[in-house]
Design an enzyme around this catalytic site. Structure first.
Site, short mmCIF file in Angstrom:
data_model
loop_
_atom_site.label_atom_id
_atom_site.label_comp_id
_atom_site.label_asym_id
_atom_site.label_seq_id
_atom_site.Cartn_x
_atom_site.Cartn_y
_atom_site.Cartn_z
N SER A 1 -3.22 -38.11 31.14
CA SER A 1 -4.12 -38.94 30.36
C SER A 1 -3.79 -38.93 28.87
O SER A 1 -3.89 -39.96 28.20
CB SER A 1 -5.57 -38.49 30.57
OG SER A 1 -5.94 -38.62 31.93
N HIS B 1 -7.57 -36.87 25.58
CA HIS B 1 -7.55 -38.30 25.31
C HIS B 1 -7.43 -38.58 23.81
O HIS B 1 -6.60 -39.39 23.38
CB HIS B 1 -8.82 -38.96 25.85
CG HIS B 1 -8.92 -38.94 27.34
ND1 HIS B 1 -9.98 -39.50 28.03
CD2 HIS B 1 -8.09 -38.43 28.29
CE1 HIS B 1 -9.80 -39.34 29.32
NE2 HIS B 1 -8.67 -38.67 29.50
#
Length: 291
Positions: free
Chosen positions: A195, A242
């Site tokens: 991610s 993230h």
């Protein structure tokens, strides 16, 4: 869609295919060329006309050497295929198969946790490779599937735009940025997944698209939704990775956008190395805060 300023600047489009936008320049004549017009050469990618000129000016000895290299399969014309994207997807899929076959053994061996960097605090072994290997391990089929789908969708366009080396650098540094953010903001977490790297690609895409005048509203909406999901309690998603990947990707995208000319290549490399050093220096902060 593009704004009028972008559409009016022909330098943002392939000189042989005016309807195709590109981010790659011929390394000899500096004209913009799309993936179909790119030919790999010793100096980088060049356009068909420059390739013909190079072949015409070659000596008989050079032509003989070139034929030998081509027969050996070492030299091939650049096709614009997203080879790095497909390779990352293949490696990640293979690792997930190993995770499926051997259970948590592979996951524990590849996942990232801050303690692997600070044996003086945890008493455990020093395993810095986990900063990157965490990006090839995933927690579920949905996890790996969604990440690789996003990589496939974006990488097919962004890799030919940047070139394979730049794209791979973007991916790896974004994965590193995600792990650094986890070490800084959630040192007790054990994380796996690509991610951070995927958000880095999103960040770079936004900066580059904005720089060349492309419409980015849709990208921002998708990115905002995915970023917000990470903050929902109980989802088990590392929003720290993230954010770290996104910031790193945006920085690298800015570097690429501002150092497009071949003469700026040393500056581009220096800035990329500089950002990698910054990430490394940030890893010195957790022992001070949590030690």
């Amino acid at each position: 869609m593009t704004n009028p300023g972008f559409a009016g600047n022909r330098e943002n489009f392939c000189y042989r295919h005016p309807d195709r936008q590109s981010f790659v320049l011929c390394q000899r004549c500096l004209r913009t060329i799309c993936p179909e017009c790119q030919t790999q050469a010793a100096v980088g990618v060049i356009c068909p006309e420059c390739m013909q000129e190079q072949q015409r000016s070659a000596t008989p000895a050079q032509r003989t050497a070139q034929r030998r290299w081509q027969r050996s399969g070492v030299v091939a014309a650049g096709s614009g295929r997203p080879v790095v994207t497909y390779t990352i997807i293949g490696v990640t899929a293979a690792v997930y198969v190993l995770q499926f076959l051997f259970g948590n053994v592979i996951t524990r061996a590849l996942g990232f946790y801050a303690g692997a960097l600070y044996p003086q605090l945890t008493g455990g072994p020093f395993e810095p490779w986990r900063l990157l290997t965490a990006s090839v391990a995933h927690s579920s089929l949905w996890h790996v599937g969604l990440n690789m789908l996003a990589l496939w969708m974006i990488g097919r366009s962004l890799e030919p735009l940047l070139g394979r080396a730049r794209f791979l650098t973007l991916y790896l540094l974004s994965a590193l940025g995600g792990s650094v953010a986890v070490a800084l903001l959630a040192p007790g977490s054990f994380v796996v997944g690509a991610s951070g790297a995927i958000f880095g690609i999103f960040g770079a895409l936004i900066i580059i698209a904005r720089h060349i005048g492309s419409q980015i509203t849709g990208i921002l909406i998708v990115l905002g939704i995915n970023l917000a999901i990470g903050f929902i309690p109980g989802m088990g998603i590392s929003w720290q990775a993230h954010v770290g990947g996104l910031v790193t990707g945006a920085v690298i995208g800015l570097i690429y956008a501002r150092t497009r000319a071949p003469r700026q290549r040393p500056l581009q490399i220096g800035l990329l190395v500089g950002w990698a050093v910054v990430l490394g220096l940030l890893l010195l902060v957790p022992p001070v805060i949590y030690g």
